[in-house]
Design an enzyme around this catalytic site. Structure first.
Site, PDB file in Angstrom:
ATOM      1  N   GLU B 160       6.009 -33.466   8.045  1.00  0.00           N
ATOM      2  CA  GLU B 160       4.957 -33.791   7.079  1.00  0.00           C
ATOM      3  C   GLU B 160       3.742 -34.312   7.842  1.00  0.00           C
ATOM      4  OE1 GLU B 160       8.375 -35.144   4.073  1.00  0.00           O
ATOM      5  OE2 GLU B 160       6.389 -35.337   3.187  1.00  0.00           O
ATOM      6  N   LEU B 161       3.504 -35.629   7.832  1.00  0.00           N
ATOM      7  CA  LEU B 161       2.313 -36.116   8.532  1.00  0.00           C
ATOM      8  C   LEU B 161       2.601 -36.395  10.015  1.00  0.00           C
ATOM      9  CD1 LEU B 161       1.025 -38.506   5.726  1.00  0.00           C
ATOM     10  CD2 LEU B 161       0.295 -36.190   6.202  1.00  0.00           C
TER      11      LEU B 161
END
Lengths: 1088, 352
Positions: B160-161
């Protein structure tokens, strides 16, 4: 001036000192006090919050909650509280870290279980909502009886889900299982039933899981965890407060000084005030001329001056009206006045109210006086902090108001709901009855339109009628369905009429309403009752008082097969099956007449003629005067249920194989028989029958044949007894009979004989002819035992005695049998001592050649020279030794003694014969290994080829690899193996090939039995077959020349018996050997 | 003699001091309560159902969303909005929260699984960020207790991030105007608590009140015939047992396949399908997920935790089979969708 300045100075000082004091207290509190209080408060809140959560979870688990937001919210509040734990001073202390962790662990577990409860409760709530509907969906395709059973289980299931009980769960599971077993998935509709059953199964599973989860949830020791934190905090605080006390001593000294200073300052201030008050006197004249009552209070709340109107209005004060009358006293007076006038309010509260009122000032206060007058009192604050009071008499105004209020009270207290709307339909007023009827509070209702009361169920047209009436000139009436605030629906009859103002214009509408919910409910109930009557799956019929059928429902028709028009007007007796006696019906009518209700199981007949069982419940219906109006009968077809119950009852009480009563029913019957015998002073007998040769049949022909044999035995036994006697199968091959109403012991003996005779007849098992036999033990009540267990045990003991006495006999239990058991135990221990003491010795019975009587060998037989009883033969102790296991050491001794004796003869050079020794299967299982035998032969020097081991058929019947291995190993050493007592068991010659057997020994029964004519041909057959198998044959028990001739002619290899010699001591054998063709004298081995 | 006199005085004073202490402590009891008052400003207080809600007229298992969320600081919300859309939260400065939870498309990206830094695919379907504050916990398996805790998940997840807080703060500190804004708001330089509080405040403002169904509950509107029928079916089929409360779901857990095992018929369960088991380690919790909110179901296809079901029709049919053991005919599915449509409210962006 100086004094005032001084006062201010002291005030300032006091203020500064006060601040210092607070600061100091703060300082102290930081030492622990405040933190302790915070902790106590926080832990208390957490405890309460946990209790709240528990309560909500319990509501969830009992399906009372339709949405879980509240629970989520409670948990959120709880976790906020938990977050605050970290702000506590002790949070990081090692001891508390452990306690907080314990609490958090407990709480986490509670959270997990709580989630499980939520999930399970949701699924269960759903299933309970869905199942009845699903049942109805199934209904159309299933027959009524099956459905009824299913419906019954559904009801049980719902009850179980609310109040789980173990027994119920089992019943339902069994029920569902039975139902499922009946399903045929190819049949239309049965798949739906299967799906329904799946759901029911799931409900049972979930219910149990829910119960478990709740149990676990409530068991989580969350209170304990919190309690430990609280205790720890308390202990910690107690330590801290020591510091605190020391600090406070210092503080108190400061405090006392400050308060003395403050007191001096206050006194000076008061003197200054009094001086100022004197100046106010001048105002008095001006005030006196006012037209209203006036009074002035100073800053201390004391009355300074008043005018004549005040004196007049407050005449009732009397002597109390002096300077210095305090404000509070005046207020008390006013409250008393008001109490005389209204007589209602709580005096304390009223006083507070009045005081507050005046303190807030500028708020007019209406004061009721005891003489009926009303005063409007207003106070205002004066510049010097005092208070001026102005009173106006408003009695006349109040009277008009009271009149109005009386009128409105009529409306307020009206039993009819009243609603006043404006022309636009907006509600302006509703009375309390309206609030009660609709559940909507007046303040919520005003400002809305009556639309808010519209219910979902209401039809649009009804509401339209009210709308129409608004704006019309006429009075309208109608019935409306309304919704209460709590969501329930009520019916109202409404009368709406316009209200006109002075000019005749419509200004308002008045709606008068009455709650007719009850009437509507009654109507609905009637309709429902009719539906229930028609739709019920139970048969219903209503008869008139003279018992003529008035009404039946469709289930009645379905069950009985009659159409309604076929039975209306007839008597219900047309259904009667004829199974019940006239007394039965009479009793039913008597009960009905006495109690107005009867229920029970009854057999009736369908139109088709089929008889069925129903559960019938009849209720007499009487009018208000108690006159009989009609009978209502409800019944359900319970034929299937009865069958199922019968099946279960049968399984619990009967042996599935023989269908005879099992042990539990036997015990039950014994109990009954004892009670009966006690009552009637009669006696009965318990016969314990055991099959003599059952195991060999089971082993050789297989379990199926064994089962078949038991069935045939059961049939023969059942055929022997009378109807009120019992034949039960106790276990395996044991049967027990109870003979009731016995005249004497001879009756029992006769029966025992009949049993033995019946079971001695051959049985045919799939073409195999099998002979077994039986032994019977008898105990008689009374006398042989006072309870069922003793009676059975004694009969069992007697049976064993019968068995010992030779099979195919019976024995009564006697007192001596108990003694016999004791005696046998003694004998066994004597035997073990005897082996060590050398009390045993060997005798030998010669085995000779039938052709020339030359001695071929001898069978060694053990004798016991018992110190008290004299010389005992093996029949006196071998059976016991077999039973107790003493045979193992005894057998070992015999074998060794034989080998030693044989070796002695061998050394003397006259051993041209063999010696035979009996070896029992118990010895082999008891550890007599082929290696032991080999070792014994080597040690004694007795040649293996001269040793014959006689084994019994029962050993071969075990036919396990172990036995074959044992025999092979022994045989491989050169030892001969002979099969003893051949012909009494079930060994067929054919299978002997599998064993390394060298010889057969035909049992004496076939040689010297009573009916020689019959048995000898059997011996002949054995001989013929043995020859074909190349087995040597030896016959024992040869007693006369005829037998010898017979055996000799048929090629028997060896014979043994009294015709030649009884068993004799070793030295005599040597002589016998010499006479029978042997040579020199033989030395005798020392066998001790 | 003198000593004796002093001792006596002290004893008397000690007796009195205990009483005084009690008084002082009682006054101080009020202080912790005051200290608590600033908790709201920190953004940590959760929204409460019942914030600014007109009276409910129809009492149903479903409750209306509050019309206005209480306790929101507009400056904090706007900063949160900025950060929610800021790709500097990702390691390669390419992905923001809004990538997977785009606000204009109902707070979810419409893909079965979302893509993070470097185009890497996630394992589960991104749920909508709207009304997320009303869920009892965050993530499909509920492993985060609240929104603030949730942020740590995607921030550190490598698909994700793929970032860490140190890098995020370093990147944001480069932005002088934004840093000034943060300092003005909190009176301190960038820190994790402040960033989280702002994003949480923004997420709390993302609600969809005033749906037709909520207005029906408040007695302000009626449902269409189809919606009304749909709601009746929603209750009679038993959907309501799990999908209830203010968020029409989101307040409990349930097993995917509570009646019929979901992982047969050719479906193979993966590690990500184990659900709550990954949080509690309890075998009973295998395939157990948070019941999702249906508030925006019509706009947040695809469905189920793995995004494997493309249409609402299919999702409803499968739910009927696996969760309820019922076959839901097409006509009923249509009515249920009509009801679900009535649950969609409006988002009103807060502004100064």
């Amino acid at each position: 001036m100086t004094s005032e300045r001084m006062t201010y100075a002291v005030f300032a000082l006091a203020a500064v000192a006060g601040l210092l004091l607070i600061a100091a207290l703060l300082n102290i509190s930081s030492l622990g006090g405040a933190s302790h209080q915070t902790a106590v408060s926080l832990l208390g809140q957490m405890r309460r919050q946990q209790a709240e959560v528990t309560r909500e979870v319990m509501r969830v688990a009992s399906f009372r909650v339709v949405q879980y937001d509240d629970l989520v919210e409670l948990n959120r509040e709880l976790s906020n509280l938990e977050g605050r734990l970290a702000t506590l001073e002790w949070f990081d202390e090692p001891y508390f870290i452990g306690l907080v962790k314990a609490y958090r662990d407990s709480n986490e577990r509670r959270q997990r279980l709580q989630e499980r409860v939520k999930t399970l409760a949701a699924m269960l709530r759903n299933a309970h909502y869905y199942l009845p509907g699903a049942l109805q969906a199934v209904e159309r395709r299933q027959d009524a009886a099956r459905l009824m059973v299913l419906g019954d289980y559904l009801v049980r299931l719902q009850r179980f889900s609310l109040l789980p009980g173990l027994g119920e769960r089992r019943t339902i599971k069994l029920g569902i299982g039975a139902f499922r077993a009946d399903l045929n998935l190819d049949r239309p509709g049965d798949q739906a039933v299967a799906a329904l059953l799946d759901q029911m199964d799931a409900v049972i599973r979930w219910s149990s899981q829910l119960e478990q989860a709740m149990t676990d949830y409530l068991a989580v020791p969350i209170d304990r965890a919190l309690g430990q934190l609280e205790t720890a905090d308390q202990v910690r605080f107690s330590r801290e407060s020591e510091h605190l006390r020391r600090f406070s001593l210092v503080l108190v000294v400061v405090e006392v000084g400050l308060f003395i200073g403050l007191g001096v300052a206050m006194r000076r201030l008061r003197i200054a005030r009094q001086r100022g008050a004197r100046a106010a006197k001048r105002l008095r004249d001006a005030i006196e001329s006012l037209s209203e009552a006036f009074a002035l209070f100073d800053g201390d709340g004391r009355l300074r001056m008043w005018n004549r109107h005040f004196k007049h209005d407050f005449e009732a004060l009397g002597a109390r009206l002096t300077k210095g009358l305090t404000f509070a006293e005046l207020a008390t007076f006013l409250v008393q006045q008001a109490r005389f006038a209204d007589g209602e309010e709580d005096p304390e509260a009223a006083l507070q109210r009045v005081l507050t009122h005046f303190q807030q000032a500028e708020q007019p206060h209406v004061q009721a006086m005891s003489d009926g007058r009303y005063l409007l009192l207003t106070t205002s604050t004066t510049t010097d902090g005092g208070r001026a009071l102005v009173g106006v008499d408003i009695s006349e105004q109040k009277q008009v108001e009271a009149e109005l209020r009386k009128l409105s009270q009529v409306v307020e207290q009206s039993p009819v709901s009243v609603m006043l709307t404006g022309r636009d339909g907006v509600i302006e007023y509703v009375n309390p009855m309206f609030e009660r009827l609709t559940g909507v509070a007046a303040q919520d209702a005003t400002g809305l339109t009556p639309r808010m009361l519209e219910s979902e169920e209401g039809e649009g047209g009804v509401y339209q009628a009210l709308c129409d009436s608004i704006g019309s000139e006429q009075t309208r009436q109608g019935e409306f369905q309304h919704r209460r605030d709590d969501g329930s629906v009520c019916w109202e009859s409404v009368l709406v009429s316009p209200l006109r103002d002075e000019s005749g214009r419509i200004s308002h509408y008045v709606a008068l309403k009455q709650d007719i919910s009850q009437r509507k409910k009654d109507e609905e109930r009637l309709r429902l009752a009719a539906t229930v009557f028609e739709k019920s799956r139970e048969g219903l019929l209503v008869t008139s008082a003279d018992n003529r059928i008035k009404l039946v429902n469709s289930a009645f028709c379905a069950i009985t097969g009659y159409r309604a028009d076929e039975v209306i007007g007839k008597m219900p007796s047309l259904l009667s099956s004829g199974r019940h006696s006239a007394e039965f019906y009479q009793q039913m009518w008597d009960t009905l007449a006495g109690e107005d209700h009867w229920e029970g199981e009854i057999w009736n007949r369908r139109k088709s003629g089929e008889v069925y069982a129903e559960w019938l419940s009849v209720t007499a219906i009487r009018d208000d005067d108690g006159h009989l109006e009609e009978y209502v009968a409800v019944f359900s077809d319970i034929t299937q249920r009865l069958a199922a119950e019968e099946h279960i009852r049968f399984q619990a009480n009967y042996d599935a194989l023989t269908r005879l009563p099992n042990r539990s029913l036997l015990i039950d019957r014994l109990g009954t028989a004892m009670a009966e015998a006690n009552r009637r002073k009669k006696c009965f007998a318990v016969l314990f029958a055991d099959l003599d040769r059952f195991k060999p049949v089971n082993d050789s022909l297989g379990h199926q044949a064994g089962d078949e044999l038991l069935r045939q035995v059961a049939a023969r036994l059942s055929a022997l007894v009378r109807g009120n006697d019992t034949v039960a199968r106790l276990s395996g091959d044991e049967f027990v009979l109870i003979l009731n109403g016995l005249a004497d012991r001879d009756g029992a003996a006769g029966m025992a004989e009949r049993i033995n005779r019946a079971l001695a007849q051959p049985f045919d098992l799939n073409g195999h002819q099998v002979f077994i036999g039986s032994s019977v033990g008898i105990s008689v009540f009374p006398g042989d035992g006072d309870d069922t267990a003793t009676l059975l045990r004694n009969a069992d003991m007697a049976m064993y005695r019968a068995k010992e006495a030779g099979r195919g006999t019976y024995r009564f239990f006697t007192e001596e049998m108990d003694a016999y058991i004791t005696e046998r135990l003694e004998l066994d221990s004597d035997m073990r001592l005897g082996i060590e003491d050398g009390q045993f010795l060997l005798h030998f019975q010669p085995i000779v050649d039938p052709r020339d009587r030359r001695m071929l060998g001898a069978e060694a037989l053990v004798r016991w020279a018992h110190p008290q009883r004299g010389l005992l033969g093996p029949e006196c102790f071998i059976g016991l030794a077999e039973e107790t296991g003493t045979i193992v050491p005894l057998g070992a001794w015999v074998l060794r003694a034989v080998c030693e004796q044989g070796a002695a003869w061998q050394r003397a050079g006259l051993l041209d014969f063999s010696l035979a020794v009996n070896v029992s299967s118990r010895q082999i299982r008891g550890g007599l290994s082929p290696e032991d035998i080999g070792a014994m032969l080597r040690e004694t020097g007795f040649p293996a080829a001269r040793l014959t081991l006689e084994i019994t058929e029962s050993l071969l019947l075990e036919e396990t690899p172990d036995v074959i291995e044992w025999l092979s190993k022994v045989s491989a050493q050169g030892v001969r193996l002979a099969l003893d007592d051949f012909g009494t068991g079930y060994s067929s010659l054919g299978y002997l090939r599998r064993f390394p057997i060298d010889a057969l020994k035909i049992d004496r029964v076939f040689v010297s039995g009573e009916e020689q004519g019959q048995d000898l041909p059997l011996a002949e057959a054995i001989l013929a077959m043995a020859h074909s198998l190349r087995l040597d044959v030896l016959a024992e028990g040869v007693e006369d020349e005829r037998q010898l001739r017979f055996l000799r002619e048929r090629g028997c290899h060896a014979v043994q018996g009294y015709l030649f010699s009884p068993p004799i001591p070793a030295d005599e054998l040597v002589r016998f050997h010499a006479d029978a063709g042997g040579g020199a004298a033989i030395p005798v081995a020392n066998s001790s | 003699m003198r000593d004796f006199g002093q001792t006596r005085t002290v004893l008397v004073q000690a007796g009195r001091s205990r009483r005084r202490n009690g008084l002082g402590l009682a006054i101080l009891l009020g202080l912790p309560l005051l200290a608590n008052a600033d908790a709201v400003a920190d953004g940590s207080a959760v929204p409460r159902p019942g914030d600014s809600t007109p009276p409910v007229v129809r009492h149903e298992p479903i409750r209306p969303l509050p019309q206005r969320v209480a306790g929101l600081d507009i400056e904090q919300v706007l900063l949160g909005e900025r950060l929610f859309h800021d790709p500097r939260l990702s390691s390669d400065l390419s992905v923001s929260c809004a990538n997977c939870h785009p606000v204009p498309t109902a707070g979810a990206d419409g893909r079965p699984v979302s893509f993070g830094v470097g185009g890497r695919a996630g394992q589960l379907n991104s749920p909508t960020v709207f009304n997320a504050a009303y869920n009892l916990s965050q993530f499909w398996n509920g492993r985060a207790a609240d929104l603030a805790e949730q942020i740590d998940g995607p921030l550190h997840n490598e698909v994700e991030l793929a970032n860490d807080w140190g890098s995020v703060i370093a990147a944001l500190a480069q932005d002088a105007p934004l840093s000034a804004r943060f300092e003005k708001l909190y009176g301190r330089p960038w820190d994790v608590a402040g960033i989280k509080a702002a994003i949480v405040a923004y997420e709390r403002s993302l609600t969809t009140p005033n749906s037709p169904f909520d207005r029906y509950l408040r007695g302000e509107a009626t449902l269409t015939a189809a919606q009304s029928r749909g709601y009746a079916l929603f209750k009679s089929y038993g959907c309501i047992a799990c999908h209830q409360g203010v968020n029409v779901g989101g307040n409990m857990y349930a097993r995917l396949g509570s009646i019929v095992n979901f992982y047969i018929d050719g479906r193979q369960a993966t590690d990500a399908d184990l659900g709550r088991f990954k949080v509690t380690g309890d075998p009973e919790d295998k395939y157990v997920f948070k019941v999702p909110s249906l508030r925006l179901a019509v706009s947040t296809a695809p469905y189920f935790h793995d995004g494997s079901i493309a249409t609402l029709e299919e999702a409803i049919t499968l739910m009927g089979h696996y969760q309820l053991g019922r076959r839901i005919p097409a006509a009923d599915v249509e009515a249920l969708i009509a009801f679900l449509e009535s649950l969609q409210g409006d988002y009103q962006r807060l502004s100064r």
